[in-house]
Enzyme design. Structure first.
Site, PDB file in Angstrom:
ATOM      1  NE  ARG A   1      -3.475   2.740   1.013  1.00 31.54           N
ATOM      2  CZ  ARG A   1      -3.049   3.999   0.953  1.00 31.54           C
ATOM      3  NH1 ARG A   1      -1.860   4.268   0.443  1.00 31.54           N
ATOM      4  NH2 ARG A   1      -3.811   4.979   1.382  1.00 31.54           N
TER       5      ARG A   1
ATOM      6  CE1 TYR B   1     -19.744   4.244   1.718  1.00 34.34           C
ATOM      7  CE2 TYR B   1     -20.724   2.247   0.803  1.00 34.34           C
ATOM      8  CZ  TYR B   1     -19.994   2.885   1.793  1.00 34.34           C
ATOM      9  OH  TYR B   1     -19.508   2.168   2.860  1.00 34.34           O
TER      10      TYR B   1
END
Length: 352
Positions: free
Chosen positions: A41, A155
């Protein structure tokens, strides 16, 4: 793409066939609790780059498979890839989660939405699926997934996560026809997206209805379950000479098990608030069940983790059709050693 599976216990359990052991995989099994994930990441620079770069998505998908003897891999992606490529300005903000710069606010916004082609706008997902299948080389099956239309709409209309869902529920109770228009559009997108994942090599697919449990019973049936049932009816059910199982998970959906089981799904995922023994009594043996240990139980002692895993297994009891999982995603501070204990406990369990 066809390869001989070395471990097909997950697929067999989905179809209620005999297995060598109860299979186990974990929602969010590729995640921040793993140091190797955090390193990848950091190398990616941001979460969206990690999701949209097939080589990186493949790398993190395989990390938990390399570390633990899990019985399935799940594609590393995000439930919001469809609205992301629709151009709503998705960003992932540290400590806040997903945020849309341009949430849907009126009929014009909804009418302007595109219908993304999975092999063009969403090609990065399909390339990741193909790459992961190649790198897995038959070790375990690969699960693809998508968010449910209701969850995506939450969302897209709220613009971010919410406790109260004021905007999307306000639309539901003021202009239900417009909300249905959006949900129909999303159902088509999700169907095409999951079918493309199956064509690319996903050997099972799961629909995540994260926010379905926020609805009343009539609203859940009309605005969430109806569209998931429509998607399931439109999915390819066979690939590479095997049946492709469909898994459905509504967080907070324990009140609606019978209706969910009638959706056409092969497997119902349960959160930790629904006891497996009760679900099995209500549903009989015609559908597989997935779950459902409380993710926070992994913060206990090793002996406590093993005991809780064994309790969950005993609650379902012997017989086919159980896939062990958590009742929701694994959390970032989960002790790695306890995950190893959990997987070992599941694999070693035998009904008394």
């Amino acid at each position: 793409m066809k390869s001989t599976l070395q471990n097909d216990n997950f697929l067999r359990a989905c179809l209620r066939q005999p297995v060598d052991h109860v299979p186990v995989w974990l929602m969010r099994q590729a995640g921040r609790y793993l140091p190797e994930y955090r390193a990848t990441r950091a190398r990616a620079g941001d979460f969206l780059t990690l999701c949209t770069t097939p080589e990186l998505a493949c790398e993190v998908t395989l990390q938990p498979i390399d570390r633990f003897p899990l019985d399935a891999a799940i594609l590393f992606s995000d439930i919001l890839t469809i609205p992301y490529v629709m151009g709503l300005g998705l960003q992932f903000q540290e400590g806040e989660g997903p945020v849309f710069e341009r949430p849907l606010r009126d009929a014009a916004d909804i009418d302007a939405l595109s219908q993304p082609d999975p092999e063009t706008e969403l090609r990065f997902v399909m390339d990741a699926v193909r790459l992961i299948r190649r790198e897995l080389n038959g070790r375990v099956p690969l699960i693809g997934f998508a968010g449910s239309p209701w969850t995506l709409a939450c969302y897209m209309i709220e613009g971010r996560g919410s406790r109260d869902f004021i905007h999307v529920k306000g639309l539901l109770y003021s202009d239900p026809a417009l909300l249905h228009h959006l949900l129909r559009h999303l159902a088509v997108s999700v169907t095409q997206y999951l079918n493309a994942q199956i064509a690319a090599g996903a050997q099972a697919v799961m629909i995540f209805d994260t926010w379905g449990g926020s609805l009343s019973t009539p609203a859940y049936a009309e605005f969430s379950l109806a569209y998931m049932s429509e998607i399931i009816a439109g999915l390819k059910r066979e690939a590479e000479g095997r049946q492709v199982p469909i898994l459905l998970f509504t967080k907070g959906g324990g009140n609606w098990l019978e209706a969910m089981a009638a959706s056409g799904a092969d497997v119902l995922g349960l959160d930790w608030t629904t006891e497996l023994s009760i679900a099995r009594q209500r549903l009989g043996d015609g559908i597989a069940l997935q779950g459902n240990m409380d993710p926070i139980a992994l913060y206990g002692s090793a002996s406590g983790v093993a005991a809780e895993a064994e309790r969950v297994l005993a609650s379902h009891g012997p017989g086919p059709g159980h896939i062990f999982n958590l009742g929701h995603g694994i959390t970032p501070q989960t002790p790695i050693g306890n995950v190893a204990t959990l997987v070992e406990s599941v694999h070693n369990w035998r009904p008394t």
